[in-house]
Scaffold this active site. Sequence first.
Site, PDB file in Angstrom:
ATOM      1  N   TYR A 111       0.806  -1.229   0.000  1.00 51.38           N
ATOM      2  CA  TYR A 111       0.000   0.000   0.000  1.00 51.38           C
ATOM      3  C   TYR A 111       0.839   1.279   0.000  1.00 51.38           C
ATOM      4  O   TYR A 111       0.298   2.353  -0.258  1.00 51.38           O
ATOM      5  CB  TYR A 111      -0.913   0.025   1.224  1.00 51.38           C
ATOM      6  N   ILE A 112       2.101   1.190   0.340  1.00 49.72           N
ATOM      7  CA  ILE A 112       2.911   2.404   0.481  1.00 49.72           C
ATOM      8  C   ILE A 112       3.985   2.455  -0.599  1.00 49.72           C
ATOM      9  O   ILE A 112       4.359   1.419  -1.173  1.00 49.72           O
ATOM     10  CB  ILE A 112       3.558   2.504   1.885  1.00 49.72           C
TER      11      ILE A 112
END
Length: 837
Positions: free
Chosen positions: A117-118
Amino acid sequence: MAKEKEEYSHTDSGVGGQYKTWFLDYASYVILERAVPAIEDGMKPVQRRILHAMKEMDDGRFNKVANIIGQSMQYHPHGDASIGDALVNMGQKDLLIETQGNWGDVRTGDEAAAARYIEARLSKFALEVAFNAKTTEWQLSYDGRKNEPVTLPMKFPMLLAQGAEGIAVGLATKILPHNFCELIDASIKYLRGKRFEILPDFQTGGTMDASNYNDGKRGGKVRVRAVIEEEDKKTLVIKSVPYGVTTTQLMESIVKANDQGKIKIKKVTDHTAAAVEVIIELAPGISPDITIDALYAFTDCEVSISPNACVIVEDKPTFLGAQELLKVSVDNTKELLKKELEIKLAELQEKWHYTSLEKIFFEEKIYKELEKKHETWDKVIVAIDAAFVPFKKQLKREITKEDIVKLTEKPVRRIYRLDIDELNEQIKALEADIKQVKHDLANLVDYAVAYFENLLKKFGKGRERKTEIKLFDTIQAKSVAIANEKLYVNWSDGFIGTGLRKDEFVADVSNLDDIIAFTKAGIMKVVKVSDKAFIGKDIIHVAVFKKNDERTTYNMIYSDGKGISYAKRFNVTGVTRDKEYPLAKEDPKSKVHYFSINPNGEAETVKIVLSPNSSARIKELDFDFRDMEIKGRSSIGNQVTKYPIKSVKLKEAGKSTLSGRKLWFDDQFGRLNEDGKGIGLGNFEADDRILVIYSDGNYEITDQELTQRFDAEKVLLIEKFVPTKIVTAVYYDKEKTQFSVKRFKIETTTLHNKFFFIKEGAENYIEVVTTDEEPVLMVKAGRGAQVRNAKIKTNKMVEIMGWKALGAKLTDYSKTVEMEWEKKHRPEDDGQPVLFE
């Protein structure tokens, strides 16, 4: 059977030997390849491999962290978890890696989102200081498929900027992070041969006492505190957390201290968002100042950090100080810059050589050799080489076959005059560049200084110091511990303790207190607070013991067991815990007839009644303790009577026989003290008060309690409070851009309450203040030849008014205006004010 034993013995010996070898190999591997950073670039292997992988992937855009981890696994054979943790750690430091998404929060302890997600990419700073393939030494990766850097060509003291922490086999390293801008300033000072000092700086802010930092070597330590502010008398706000402590850990430590009775709070809540904000609601009647001290003493609001700078130098762990680490880094940076310049010079010279060759090739029509009919290509090359012979002196190196082949591949359109002119311009520009590079090499220190100055200019904004450096006062845990236990006494049997709930209550105490007790037989004993302790039969007095207390005076009359009675006055300043001290003569029949406790050395008059069976002619007499000196507890005292005593009763209460209590104000820590630290405030009687005036326009009347905290940076005046004195204050009025003056008497009597006495305004402040009877203000305005000086008798200029009045205009505001009170020579007195100008 013997043969089997022999084989077993041989095998055991082999296994033992292998264990020794394997353990040493394992220890070396963990130290060199896992836990300890290299001195050259300040990186552990996993960090170096992550940065190298990100450089390979770099296209200016963000990459998913999961992809970066996958790329890094080509170089780091220890799994995705270790790579992910190291990557998040570097990203949170906001120096080498730019981040996008939820990367967690070092202040709250919140973890980063999952790697899918990052996103991340190398920062511009990292691209500038950490990479140069031409100056990098390479080695094969663990599987032999790829090359990876031995160390990155790091042109910055990254190890000190990021800090490092690791536990290896048999040793550990802990290098604290330092301030980006200060590291650059220190690097420049070192290059210039000047002295420098560097101290840690933490992302989490707070305050730090680095007086024992010891340059980051083993044995040193720093104390780091959270910033705690008093919002009001019932609420404290924590505005930062110490390095390495999260708000969750902080709150848990506060709750634990409260449960243990060391502090007393009502509620603690975390409102942290963009900034740290932990709200502490105090229990009723609890002092905010004492609670702040107790938070530092008993919770994680203050932590001690012990640095231990260990780095890999030439494949060996070495312990160095922060200054030495910086020097090595700067020397390494200078050497890397030199290599880059030498590589650039060689490239420029090579380009100059070829461009000059190209110019001659076309300008002198040597290219026409290509039109001639030579038998072979090699003879064409020889012919062109021969054609260059008259011009070889213009060149700086020999012409190679590769040079000539390269020339023959050039398009013939270069024969146009415009192209020849362009080549001349190129040569001129190359010669200027070569000259500049040679100048930089000859002045390498200046070049390195300019490099660091450019780093500061490009990347220094927003990287100012976050942790304030200040000295911390030592907080005595006993003085701030909340009295959370109840002490009971059994007077006749001689026991004291917190577990004697059926006996008489004496006082509230903390579990850190010592208790002093006296018995009728003249025995004194000091014990620690406990569930139950034996003092001796017939206890006559019990109290909390104050060490080094020179004011509390004990007055006593006792008989020595042989009928003679003595009187004595004494202090108890220090004792050995649990030891019995005889205050009367060591005789089983010794007996105390009279005992009093006097907090300020009071000396009373008592009436002594002798036994009716005694042969004394006068059976009643008065005794005045004022006639006696205060001596040590072991003194015998003065003889009162040789006749048996029936009773001793108080006749007249005494007055203090001690001079006033001397107080000082420690302007470094903002504390009152009796130890002579700071500036003397004079002698204080029990009822005397203190006046404090702050630069923000508040005044406060307070008592002599030593646990109070004052903001020393804001204190303009502190003195014994005399209600009849007139306060004269000059303050800045932002709205009218002028200085105003007012004179007033303190009309309020409430203690520990601040009163704002100047005009309301966010930027209004007090310039100067005094309580002199006839103050004369010295005003200097202007600069150079335009300086104007004036003396103003403020008591003639403005009338005495109420403390809420706005005052009168003194002068217009100017940055060049300077003010101070005229100094008068006068003898010191108890109420002499302490001014901070």
